[in-house]
Enzyme design. Structure first.
Site, PDB file in Angstrom:
ATOM      1  CE  LYS A 203      -2.664   3.241   2.372  1.00  0.00           C
ATOM      2  NZ  LYS A 203      -1.890   4.463   2.221  1.00  0.00           N
ATOM      3  CD  GLU A 277      12.886   4.130   8.259  1.00  0.00           C
ATOM      4  OE1 GLU A 277      12.730   5.196   8.897  1.00  0.00           O
ATOM      5  OE2 GLU A 277      12.866   4.064   7.026  1.00  0.00           O
ATOM      6  CB  CYS A 311      13.181   8.756   8.316  1.00  0.00           C
ATOM      7  SG  CYS A 311      11.636   8.319   7.497  1.00  0.00           S
ATOM      8  CD  GLU A 408      10.327  12.753  11.754  1.00  0.00           C
ATOM      9  OE1 GLU A 408      11.157  12.230  10.996  1.00  0.00           O
ATOM     10  OE2 GLU A 408       9.297  12.166  12.151  1.00  0.00           O
TER      11      GLU A 408
END
Length: 825
Positions: A203, A277, A311, A408
């Site tokens: 997906k 992750e 990331c 973040e």
């Protein structure tokens, strides 16, 4: 200064010779648009080797180019029926794909690599217009790495029978990937999954679906059998439906920490494997011994690559006080030369943010920094009048608790903090809930290596940042998740031991995790089966075993004790009944011991484990008698269990200095060093069967790899584990490395699993307890290893020892050390 927000001026030829400014260098998009037209700009799913547009009404999602706002195509919004269709196709394909000869699977992966190479220009353009990133990055970074992963994993497919002996594929993999590297991150999941014999249902992210659909078509063209790789499109909830399908055996997710926590809870207790992750807040640590000009270019790559939508983006710049002003000045100058523009312009440095909502989120963070009194610098450069663009931003004058430092941002925003000493730099680098990546900048290699070893993150680059390769795994510590993408370490996410079948607990769906472990201490009781005392009996002297933590015997905080009965109902001893306070004390003791234990020489740790075996053998008959009196086993069976425990201690002692890591053979000109680091503090709940052997088989592999543990021994038969007090004390084991808490197993597991400073939880008990452990682990994303209520034969060497135990005891860190003083790369 704020960006101007005006379009660049068109220059005459004479002005260009004077200014040496860059003109536009657009990449042609005609082939990409022709591919869209081939599909009438209306895409369905790709299932079982063909395009699939289900009957009935389906909502559509319109994909737009972030750089221009142009509508590109419509894609389907899937539902549960579509998930069922895709998973069924993958399940059917698994029957044949998993049984193919490794060489045949290797040929398929090789064929895909070659076909991607043939279409790499088309893929690069599709990726750029769909995501908004510069064509220079998709062409020169993303797609070459995609090809590299398929070539590399074709090799692992070929070598599976030798290099992965004792492992088998897990089954159907649900891969869910984000929008920042749509095709590259897809590849990181698909390659190891297919190489190990699994099938995949993917997906892609809502914003970026096109490269996944194009890739599916390329796989079919390359001859990949139908159903081996399937793509379904839909919203975030649709991804949850895919992950929750009962015939999905493994979930591989890259995305935000918050969504990762949701997936961990939703799959808890199901028997599915999961790798995560997740987010990052990676430090870039710059010492006064660094080459500052090179560092500036490295910082540009660390934070403004892909508009900071990475990331592992180096979003926290930690600079030694003596050079911070100089470096910030150089950075501001360099920012003024960055070029923003259309994603298909080959001459630009930064392109568009993926979506307006993401742009608003970035700007909200920047405005919050201004409100907190920080200094915000945005380069005074031209920004296109249309499209979703945000200028490169530098923020100084922040505190360690500032929102822009802690959270973040996922955009082109860099925050700067000073430090004085290397110890302070390490402390600042680790002052985060994340642990995905980081970099160290200095010409002093000794300093660089020591700092790299002490930063708690999965990838550390020296004098570089955001370097990736298929041969080196990428993944995080702490709330950056667990599992690795790439390298041999990444293969373990897609296999299970050959002897093991997937557990499918059917009675835990309605289990209420909120009630787990809510038990009361034991109370006095007399039953009809209780042995009656006579007037001539001499009462035995009561002996209550204490708890053991911090290297000393401790009374339980609640002062309660628990009787231990043999199969005939006779009390053979009493043990302390631990509570939440005892758990806190034991975790504190473990954390106090862990740093020193982890830094001991491996030979020293081995010597201590061998001493344990030696001291256990001295008490062989005594311990065997204890097993017999507790469990009702024959004395011969009890002696055999003691002998097997001694052998197992020797086995793990032998591995103390033989599983430290290796040098990865990446494309880097230099050395990429893989290190097997300890996980940290591990909670272990032991099984009831094999009370000695199960205890030794679990604590030993953890401690030989440098972890500290809190062990809950067999609830029914804990006495032999408590006899290990003296074994530990006479074997020179430092206090706090192994801590033992007795009592109600699930009551203790509740508080160990919920503890924020426990890094992993191993549980061998009930299916309900396994679900609770996985559900509770989502809070701080601790690693888990549970049995879902399925017993294993601890006396069998295949089930009671081996690589699975080592894998659970370590986390992989890759340190990238470039060269280039003599020869160019």
């Amino acid at each position: 200064m704020a960006a101007t927000g005006v379009a660049p001026q068109h220059n005459s030829v004479s002005n260009l010779f004077e200014s040496l400014s860059y003109g536009p260098a657009p990449e042609a998009d005609n082939v990409a648009k022709a591919w869209l037209e081939d599909h009438q700009r209306d895409f369905g799913h790709f299932i079982d080797g063909k395009w699939y547009k289900p009957a009935g009404e389906r909502k559509k999602y319109t994909t737009k180019s972030p750089a221009t706002g142009e509508e590109l195509t419509a894609t389907i919004q899937g539902n549960e029926e579509d998930v069922e269709t895709a998973v069924s196709a993958a399940r059917q394909a698994f029957k044949s794909w998993s049984t193919l000869a490794p060489h045949v699977r290797a040929r398929h992966l090789y064929s895909i690599a070659r076909h991607v190479q043939k279409h790499q220009r088309l893929i690069s353009v599709i990726e750029a217009i769909d995501n908004g990133k510069p064509i220079r990055e998709t062409r020169d970074a993303d797609i070459p790495l995609v090809v590299r992963h398929f070539y590399h994993h074709a090799g692992w497919a070929q070598l599976m029978e030798t290099e992965m002996r004792g492992w088998k594929p897990v089954g159907v993999v649900a891969a869910i990937v984000p929008w920042n590297f749509p095709l590259m991150l897809l590849t990181w999941k698909v390659c190891p999954a297919l190489a190990m014999g699994n099938t995949v249902v993917l997906k892609p992210a809502t914003y970026t679906r096109l490269s996944a659909l194009l890739f599916a078509e390329i796989c079919a063209e390359a001859g990949l059998p139908p159903g081996v790789f399937n793509v379904v499109t839909g919203n975030g909830a649709f991804g949850g439906q895919l992950a929750g399908h009962p015939d999905v055996d493994k979930v591989a997710f890259t995305g935000s920490t918050e969504v990762g926590q949701v997936l961990r809870r939703s799959t808890a207790g199901s028997g599915k494997k999961i790798s995560l992750e997740l987010g990052g807040k990676s430090p870039v640590v710059v010492f006064d011994t660094a080459d500052l000009d090179s560092t500036v270019e490295g910082v540009v790559d660390a934070i403004w690559f892909n508009q900071g939508q990475v990331c592992s983006a180096g979003s926290r710049l930690l600079v030694q006080e003596s050079v911070i002003d100089k470096l910030v000045s150089k950075l501001k100058e360099r920012m003024s030369h960055l070029r923003l523009g259309d994603s298909l312009d080959k001459a630009i440095d930064m392109a568009a943010i993926v979506d307006e909502s993401q742009k608003r989120s970035i700007d909200e963070y920047v405005q919050s920094a201004r409100q907190e009194g920080a200094e915000v610098h945005q380069a005074n450069i031209s920004i296109p009048c249309r499209g979703c663009f945000y200028p490169p931003t530098l923020i100084t004058g922040v505190q360690t608790v500032s929102r822009v430092v802690v959270e973040e941002i996922f955009g082109p925003v860099l925050v700067v903090l000073p430090f004085r000493t290397a110890k302070e730099a390490i402390s600042l680098a680790n002052n985060t809930q994340y642990g995905l990546g980081g970099s160290v900048w200095t010409e002093n290699i000794s300093l660089a290596m020591e700092v790299a070893l002490n930063i708690k993150a999965g990838a550390i680059w020296i004098n570089s940042h955001n370097v990736f390769d298929a041969a080196a795994g990428f993944g995080g510590y702490k709330q950056s998740g667990y599992g690795r993408d790439g390298g041999k370490e990444g293969l373990y996410e897609y296999v299970r031991p050959s002897w093991e079948e997937r557990a499918r607990p059917s009675d835990v769906e309605n289990f209420n995790v909120k009630t787990f472990g809510n038990t009361l201490p034991p109370r006095p009781s007399v039953t009809d089966n209780s042995p009656a005392a006579t007037e001539t009996d001499t009462p035995s002297i009561d002996r209550t075993y204490k708890l053991y933590y911090g290297g000393a015997q401790k009374r339980p905080d609640g002062q309660y004790s628990r009787p231990i009965r043999n199969p005939d109902g006779k009390v053979v001893g009493l043990v302390g009944e631990s509570n939440r306070k005892d758990v806190r004390n034991a975790v504190e003791a473990a954390h106090k011991a862990a740093p020193g234990w982890g830094k001991r020489a491996a030979h020293n740790r081995a010597q201590i484990v061998y001493y344990m075996a030696e001291n256990l053998e001295v008490r062989r008959d005594e311990i065997a008698g204890r097993i017999t009196s507790m469990c009702g086993k024959s004395i011969d069976d009890s002696r055999l269990e003691v002998d097997q425990a001694i052998q197992r201690l020797f086995y793990w002692g032998a591995y103390c200095d033989k599983y430290g890591g290796t040098v990865q053979e990446t494309t880097l000109y230099g050395a990429t060093v893989k290190i097997h680091e300890s996980v940290g503090v591990i909670g272990i709940a032991c099984p009831d069967d094999f009370p000695l052997l199960g205890f030794v088989s679990l604590f030993a592999p953890a401690v030989i790899r440098g972890n500290a543990v809190i062990v809950v021994p067999s609830e029914k038969y804990p006495l032999v584990a408590l006899d290990f007090y003296q074994v530990f004390d006479t074997s020179d084991l430092p206090g706090g490395v192994v801590n033992i808490l007795t009592g109600d197993r699930d009551h203790l597991v509740k508080y160990l699993s919920e503890h924020q400073d426990v890094q992993a939880m191993w549980y061998f008990g009930t299916a309900e307890g396994s679900k609770f452990v996985e559900h509770a682990s989502a809070e701080n994303l601790k690693r888990t290893w549970v049995n879902y209520g399925v017993k294993r034969n601890w006396s069998d060497v295949e089930q009671g020892q081996g690589e699975e135990f080592l894998y659970q005891s370590v986390q992989v860190k890759n340190i990238w050390i470039p060269m280039g003083d003599i020869f160019a790369n």
